[in-house]
Design a protein around this motif. Structure first.
Motif, PDB file in Angstrom:
ATOM      1  N   PRO A 329      28.838 -21.994  43.256  1.00  0.00           N
ATOM      2  CA  PRO A 329      28.576 -20.850  44.143  1.00  0.00           C
ATOM      3  C   PRO A 329      27.969 -19.650  43.419  1.00  0.00           C
ATOM      4  O   PRO A 329      27.242 -18.871  44.041  1.00  0.00           O
ATOM      5  N   ALA A 330      28.250 -19.483  42.126  1.00  0.00           N
ATOM      6  CA  ALA A 330      27.647 -18.380  41.378  1.00  0.00           C
ATOM      7  C   ALA A 330      26.129 -18.532  41.314  1.00  0.00           C
ATOM      8  O   ALA A 330      25.376 -17.563  41.452  1.00  0.00           O
ATOM      9  N   VAL A 331      25.674 -19.778  41.108  1.00  0.00           N
ATOM     10  CA  VAL A 331      24.230 -20.044  41.081  1.00  0.00           C
ATOM     11  C   VAL A 331      23.633 -19.817  42.463  1.00  0.00           C
ATOM     12  O   VAL A 331      22.587 -19.185  42.616  1.00  0.00           O
ATOM     13  N   LEU A 332      24.319 -20.329  43.476  1.00  0.00           N
ATOM     14  CA  LEU A 332      23.846 -20.163  44.857  1.00  0.00           C
ATOM     15  C   LEU A 332      23.656 -18.694  45.194  1.00  0.00           C
ATOM     16  O   LEU A 332      22.607 -18.306  45.741  1.00  0.00           O
ATOM     17  N   ARG A 333      24.639 -17.860  44.884  1.00  0.00           N
ATOM     18  CA  ARG A 333      24.574 -16.445  45.257  1.00  0.00           C
ATOM     19  C   ARG A 333      23.477 -15.715  44.502  1.00  0.00           C
ATOM     20  O   ARG A 333      22.787 -14.856  45.063  1.00  0.00           O
ATOM     21  N   THR A 334      23.305 -16.033  43.235  1.00  0.00           N
ATOM     22  CA  THR A 334      22.249 -15.379  42.463  1.00  0.00           C
ATOM     23  C   THR A 334      20.871 -15.753  42.996  1.00  0.00           C
ATOM     24  O   THR A 334      19.996 -14.901  43.160  1.00  0.00           O
ATOM     25  N   VAL A 335      20.676 -17.046  43.273  1.00  0.00           N
ATOM     26  CA  VAL A 335      19.391 -17.498  43.820  1.00  0.00           C
ATOM     27  C   VAL A 335      19.138 -16.853  45.178  1.00  0.00           C
ATOM     28  O   VAL A 335      18.026 -16.383  45.466  1.00  0.00           O
ATOM     29  N   ALA A 336      20.157 -16.807  46.020  1.00  0.00           N
ATOM     30  CA  ALA A 336      19.996 -16.208  47.345  1.00  0.00           C
ATOM     31  C   ALA A 336      19.593 -14.745  47.240  1.00  0.00           C
ATOM     32  O   ALA A 336      18.700 -14.269  47.969  1.00  0.00           O
ATOM     33  N   GLN A 337      20.220 -14.013  46.346  1.00  0.00           N
ATOM     34  CA  GLN A 337      19.889 -12.592  46.180  1.00  0.00           C
ATOM     35  C   GLN A 337      18.466 -12.411  45.664  1.00  0.00           C
ATOM     36  O   GLN A 337      17.740 -11.533  46.118  1.00  0.00           O
TER      37      GLN A 337
END
Length: 360
Positions: A329-337
């Motif tokens: 989820p840390a990767v997901l959130r960074t990519v989304a931002q």
């Protein structure tokens, strides 16, 4: 420091970390001070015997005073994150790595609790690929978690794998290797979904470059023969990597994934131009190492982007410790931002891409 997005004073750091969905880090308090996060609560890490290999460093851990050290390690470098807002797929995990051996059920449960609905275990040699298939078969059935409804997806199964020779292990390739890989794919039909990890690594050259190149060609031939996608590693070898791929005009670019991308802008532009899929790891979250990656993420079309942990390597914090799939989820959130997308939309996009590429 978790992500280089303007963390300044203690108050602003706490506020920024909160906006990224990071409650606390799975490291000891001394590690938080090292990252400039003194004062944030930390989850203690117990029982992890780390090793210096690839991008993972060592860390000495101990239980807090007055508490007993667990007999079975279930810790590691996992982050205390809220679950992903949507089912996500980790397209690259070295789950057969020995650092996971004593705590696999707990690791898989944590991943499921965090919304990781699917995991692709990466094969990196003959023995590693056999182990990947064995794990994908043995541990596919996991318990449901009321804490993570996002993890309930439409995937056929929970665990998949790949089979191939990492360029570091290309020196182990023999004339019998193609047939042994064919056997793994026959035995793992519907589970072993891609040829690789394969490619070129001219950074460390653990295998001679001519050997890496010859073995990469053999992987492409096998992928074409079996009608499977190609899961690739490329490090400081982009021009040769592309030249070899160009030798095979029958290879559909949409069946190529350059995983764990950490390269330069011009390299990414070329991969995007050709229509390759690109996988991003926790490196994109790191303040220093990931700055350049965050600046060029937008070059990748949404329908060609996937996310992964490459665990136990590539900790999102850039710190020490054993990475694991629950940190996805840390990767997901960074990519989304970086892309100006909601977390839910980014989960939907990257999961659909994983399903399409691997045939999950």
């Amino acid at each position: 420091v978790w992500v280089g997005l303007g963390l300044g004073s203690s108050a602003s750091r706490r506020s920024r970390l909160g906006s990224l969905g990071l409650r606390s880090l799975g490291v000891r308090g001394s590690g938080l001070r090292d990252w400039g996060l003194k004062g944030l609560r930390a989850r203690p890490l117990w029982g992890f015997e780390a090793e210096e290999q690839r991008d993972m460093s060592t860390r000495s851990t101990s239980a807090p005073q007055g508490q007993k050290k667990p007999q079975t390690p279930g810790g590691g470098g996992f982050l205390d994150l809220p679950p992903a807002q949507g089912a996500i797929v980790d397209i690259g995990v070295n789950l057969q790595h020995k650092s996971f051996a004593k705590s696999l059920p707990a690791i898989l449960q944590r991943a499921q609790d965090q919304g990781v609905a699917g995991i692709v275990i990466t094969g990196t040699s003959e023995s590693s690929s056999e182990a990947a298939l064995a794990l994908a078969t043995k541990y596919d059935r996991g318990s449901s978690s009321a804490q993570a409804p996002a993890a309930q997806s439409q995937l056929r199964r929970r665990l998949y794998c790949t089979a191939g020779y990492h360029p570091h292990d290309a020196k182990k390739w023999t004339p019998e290797s193609p047939e042994r890989l064919r056997t793994i794919f026959r035995q793992g039909q519907g589970v072993c979904m891609a040829v690789g990890e394969c490619g070129l690594d001219f950074n460390r050259n653990f295998s001679p470059r001519p050997v890496q190149e010859a073995v990469f060609r053999a992987h492409i031939e096998l992928a074409l023969e079996l009608g499977l996608p190609l899961f690739c590693h490329e490090r400081e070898a982009s021009s040769t990597f592309l030249a070899i791929i160009d030798e095979f005009p029958a290879l559909d670019p949409a069946r190529v994934c350059v995983h764990c991308f950490t390269g330069a802008e011009n390299e990414l532009k070329e991969y995007v131009k050709r229509g390759f899929y690109v996988g991003f790891t926790g490196c994109v979250c790191d303040e220093k190492r990931g700055k350049g990656l965050r600046q060029i993420l937008g070059l990748v079309p949404p329908n060609r982007l996937m996310i992964e942990t490459d665990a136990p390597f590539m900790m999102p914090t850039g710190g020490r410790g054993r990475n694991e799939p629950s940190n996805l989820p840390a990767v997901l959130r960074t990519v989304a931002q970086c892309l100006g997308q909601t977390e839910e939309k980014m989960a939907e996009i990257t999961t659909a891409n994983a399903v399409c590429f691997f045939g999950l």
